[in-house]
Design a protein around this motif. Structure first.
Motif, PDB file in Angstrom:
ATOM      1  N   SER A 170       0.823  -1.207   0.000  1.00  0.00           N
ATOM      2  CA  SER A 170       0.000   0.000   0.000  1.00  0.00           C
ATOM      3  C   SER A 170       0.856   1.255   0.000  1.00  0.00           C
ATOM      4  O   SER A 170       1.917   1.308   0.625  1.00  0.00           O
ATOM      5  CB  SER A 170      -0.904  -0.002   1.232  1.00  0.00           C
ATOM      6  OG  SER A 170      -1.761   1.102   1.239  1.00  0.00           O
ATOM      7  N   ASP A 221     -17.159   6.193   0.829  1.00  0.00           N
ATOM      8  CA  ASP A 221     -17.295   5.508  -0.454  1.00  0.00           C
ATOM      9  C   ASP A 221     -18.671   4.874  -0.549  1.00  0.00           C
ATOM     10  O   ASP A 221     -19.327   4.608   0.471  1.00  0.00           O
ATOM     11  CB  ASP A 221     -16.212   4.436  -0.618  1.00  0.00           C
ATOM     12  CG  ASP A 221     -15.768   4.283  -2.063  1.00  0.00           C
ATOM     13  OD1 ASP A 221     -16.579   4.551  -2.968  1.00  0.00           O
ATOM     14  OD2 ASP A 221     -14.606   3.899  -2.285  1.00  0.00           O
ATOM     15  N   GLY A 230     -13.354  -2.157  -0.167  1.00  0.00           N
ATOM     16  CA  GLY A 230     -12.156  -2.104   0.664  1.00  0.00           C
ATOM     17  C   GLY A 230     -12.419  -1.397   1.978  1.00  0.00           C
ATOM     18  O   GLY A 230     -13.417  -0.689   2.145  1.00  0.00           O
ATOM     19  N   LYS A 236      -8.329   7.265   0.458  1.00  0.00           N
ATOM     20  CA  LYS A 236      -8.682   6.404  -0.664  1.00  0.00           C
ATOM     21  C   LYS A 236     -10.191   6.316  -0.866  1.00  0.00           C
ATOM     22  O   LYS A 236     -10.708   5.344  -1.400  1.00  0.00           O
ATOM     23  CB  LYS A 236      -8.084   5.006  -0.459  1.00  0.00           C
ATOM     24  CG  LYS A 236      -6.564   5.026  -0.501  1.00  0.00           C
ATOM     25  CD  LYS A 236      -5.958   3.676  -0.241  1.00  0.00           C
ATOM     26  CE  LYS A 236      -4.436   3.790  -0.235  1.00  0.00           C
ATOM     27  NZ  LYS A 236      -3.783   2.509   0.114  1.00  0.00           N
ATOM     28  N   TYR A 247     -11.894   9.036  -7.213  1.00  0.00           N
ATOM     29  CA  TYR A 247     -10.871   8.995  -6.159  1.00  0.00           C
ATOM     30  C   TYR A 247     -10.087  10.305  -6.226  1.00  0.00           C
ATOM     31  O   TYR A 247      -9.130  10.431  -6.983  1.00  0.00           O
ATOM     32  CB  TYR A 247      -9.953   7.789  -6.359  1.00  0.00           C
ATOM     33  CG  TYR A 247     -10.644   6.463  -6.164  1.00  0.00           C
ATOM     34  CD1 TYR A 247     -10.980   6.021  -4.882  1.00  0.00           C
ATOM     35  CD2 TYR A 247     -10.971   5.657  -7.246  1.00  0.00           C
ATOM     36  CE1 TYR A 247     -11.612   4.802  -4.692  1.00  0.00           C
ATOM     37  CE2 TYR A 247     -11.604   4.429  -7.066  1.00  0.00           C
ATOM     38  CZ  TYR A 247     -11.930   4.018  -5.786  1.00  0.00           C
ATOM     39  OH  TYR A 247     -12.557   2.808  -5.605  1.00  0.00           O
ATOM     40  N   ASP A 251      -5.925   6.872  -5.784  1.00  0.00           N
ATOM     41  CA  ASP A 251      -6.555   5.650  -6.280  1.00  0.00           C
ATOM     42  C   ASP A 251      -6.103   4.463  -5.450  1.00  0.00           C
ATOM     43  O   ASP A 251      -4.956   4.428  -4.983  1.00  0.00           O
ATOM     44  CB  ASP A 251      -6.156   5.391  -7.740  1.00  0.00           C
ATOM     45  CG  ASP A 251      -6.835   6.344  -8.696  1.00  0.00           C
ATOM     46  OD1 ASP A 251      -8.068   6.288  -8.770  1.00  0.00           O
ATOM     47  OD2 ASP A 251      -6.136   7.127  -9.354  1.00  0.00           O
ATOM     48  N   PRO A 252      -6.986   3.472  -5.244  1.00  0.00           N
ATOM     49  CA  PRO A 252      -6.530   2.242  -4.588  1.00  0.00           C
ATOM     50  C   PRO A 252      -5.578   1.491  -5.511  1.00  0.00           C
ATOM     51  O   PRO A 252      -5.978   0.921  -6.522  1.00  0.00           O
ATOM     52  CB  PRO A 252      -7.833   1.462  -4.359  1.00  0.00           C
ATOM     53  CG  PRO A 252      -8.789   2.002  -5.359  1.00  0.00           C
ATOM     54  CD  PRO A 252      -8.410   3.431  -5.594  1.00  0.00           C
ATOM     55  N   SER A 253      -4.312   1.540  -5.205  1.00  0.00           N
ATOM     56  CA  SER A 253      -3.280   0.944  -6.044  1.00  0.00           C
ATOM     57  C   SER A 253      -2.090   0.598  -5.176  1.00  0.00           C
ATOM     58  O   SER A 253      -1.827   1.261  -4.172  1.00  0.00           O
ATOM     59  CB  SER A 253      -2.859   1.936  -7.138  1.00  0.00           C
ATOM     60  OG  SER A 253      -1.851   1.402  -7.955  1.00  0.00           O
ATOM     61  N   SER A 254      -1.370  -0.453  -5.539  1.00  0.00           N
ATOM     62  CA  SER A 254      -0.209  -0.875  -4.758  1.00  0.00           C
ATOM     63  C   SER A 254       1.096  -0.455  -5.422  1.00  0.00           C
ATOM     64  O   SER A 254       1.207  -0.465  -6.653  1.00  0.00           O
ATOM     65  CB  SER A 254      -0.204  -2.399  -4.596  1.00  0.00           C
ATOM     66  OG  SER A 254      -1.204  -2.820  -3.702  1.00  0.00           O
ATOM     67  N   GLU A 320      -3.820  -3.690  -4.375  1.00  0.00           N
ATOM     68  CA  GLU A 320      -5.031  -2.919  -4.118  1.00  0.00           C
ATOM     69  C   GLU A 320      -5.673  -2.519  -5.440  1.00  0.00           C
ATOM     70  O   GLU A 320      -5.000  -1.997  -6.330  1.00  0.00           O
ATOM     71  CB  GLU A 320      -4.707  -1.654  -3.322  1.00  0.00           C
ATOM     72  CG  GLU A 320      -4.439  -1.899  -1.853  1.00  0.00           C
ATOM     73  CD  GLU A 320      -4.414  -0.598  -1.090  1.00  0.00           C
ATOM     74  OE1 GLU A 320      -5.489  -0.107  -0.709  1.00  0.00           O
ATOM     75  OE2 GLU A 320      -3.323  -0.058  -0.888  1.00  0.00           O
ATOM     76  N   GLY A 321      -6.971  -2.753  -5.553  1.00  0.00           N
ATOM     77  CA  GLY A 321      -7.649  -2.423  -6.791  1.00  0.00           C
ATOM     78  C   GLY A 321      -7.144  -3.218  -7.971  1.00  0.00           C
ATOM     79  O   GLY A 321      -7.444  -2.914  -9.113  1.00  0.00           O
TER      80      GLY A 321
END
Length: 334
Positions: A170, A221, A230, A236, A247, A251-254, A320-321
């Motif tokens: 994360s 959300d 999530g 997020k 978002y 953004d939900p991203s790793s 994530e995402g």
């Protein structure tokens, strides 16, 4: 070129054992209180589990870190100091500290205890890292996830402190150690209480066919039927900005820096850290196994390293995402 060590998360004893079994060189964990920055209900270690985890790690040749990486407030310092005392008594291999006062306490009271500088300290330059080395004898520093690759190289070049960087997990849009978002909404900061979204402030509400996620009453959300919901954190969430819902902050991203592994090794990174003490043992096992394979493959044949398809697919499944990014590392202008 040295082989970077792999540092993996352990939110509980099953995750610790999974990380060790899949090739972690170090596992890091926290206690069941606000002294650590992943103070979620159902996670973390009591003294008995910490002792068992340490025994298991050492039997496999791995080492264990205790994260004491939040900041004591007011008269609260004795609890954090006791955590350091307990780490020394247990024989923990190193503690991860963010607060300078705790570093002074640890270095004076337990000079044999190895100290790692937490990402929560937000030490983004070599002058800061050298300061902590000269004053408290730190043995490693974890860099915040806000530096470009060139900036990371500059730090490594100008310090003798071994440097650890995040390789997967994360992201945090705030400068680590300085988050104000969650405290604005809930009154509790992850830097002092250990959680971005305290469980007591989280509410899930059905709204027709959709699912609303609220944090202390604030709508974070709204998930459509079948959409992956999530855990709600303010940074997020999706928000209505000038008539568009998206978002707005992150953004939900790793983070996934595997493509940069050859460059990180060339720079001289001492360790690569995997984020995710709040994630499941399955996540820990998958990410540890893939990164272990990648690090070993690079060490065996550094001139012909390439990311295998099964590695990429495996990491994508737990991101994530289900999307990933190089984060700040790819900012070439830096």
């Amino acid at each position: 070129m040295s082989i970077p060590e792999l540092v993996c998360p352990a939110g509980n004893l099953p995750s610790l054992k999974t990380a060790v079994d899949n090739g972690a060189d170090w596992v890091y964990m926290g206690l069941k209180d606000e002294t650590n920055a992943r103070n979620f209900a159902g996670l973390n270690f009591d003294a008995s589990h910490a002792r068992e985890g340490l025994r298991y790690a050492h039997a496999a040749g791995a080492k264990m870190l205790l994260a004491i990486n939040t900041f004591p407030q007011g008269q609260g310092a004795p609890r954090w100091q006791r955590a350091i005392d307990n780490a020394a008594d247990l024989g923990i291999d190193a503690v991860i500290l963010a607060d300078a006062g705790l570093m002074r306490y640890a270095s004076e009271r337990h000079p044999q205890l190895r100290l790692h500088l937490s990402v929560q300290t937000s030490a983004t330059n070599y002058e800061a890292i050298n300061f902590y080395q000269e004053n408290f004898g730190i043995s490693r520093a974890v860099l915040p996830r806000v530096l470009s690759l060139a900036q990371v190289a500059e730090v490594v070049k100008n310090t003798t402190v071994p440097i650890e960087v995040f390789g997967f997990g994360s992201l945090c849009v705030m400068v680590e150690g300085r988050c104000a978002l969650s405290s604005y909404v809930t009154g509790e900061s992850p830097n002092t209480r250990g959680v971005c979204s305290p469980a007591k402030a989280v509410r899930w509400e059905k709204r027709g066919e959709s699912l609303d996620a609220r944090l202390n009453g604030v709508l974070i959300d709204r998930f459509a039927p079948g959409e992956n919901a999530g855990y709600p954190t303010l940074c997020k969430g999706r928000f209505d900005v000038e008539g568009e819902t998206h978002y707005a902050i992150e953004d939900p991203s790793s983070l996934n820096a595997m493509a940069l592994l050859p460059e990180l090794v060339k720079i001289g990174i001492a360790a690569i850290k995997i984020e995710g003490r709040q994630r499941s043992p399955a996540y820990v096992g998958a990410v540890t196994r893939i990164w272990r394979a990648a690090i070993d493959a690079h060490a065996k044949n550094p001139g012909h390293f390439s990311i295998q398809t099964d590695w990429a697919n495996g990491l994508a499944r737990v991101a994530e995402g289900q999307q990933h990014t190089l984060g700040a590392y790819h900012r070439k202008w830096k």
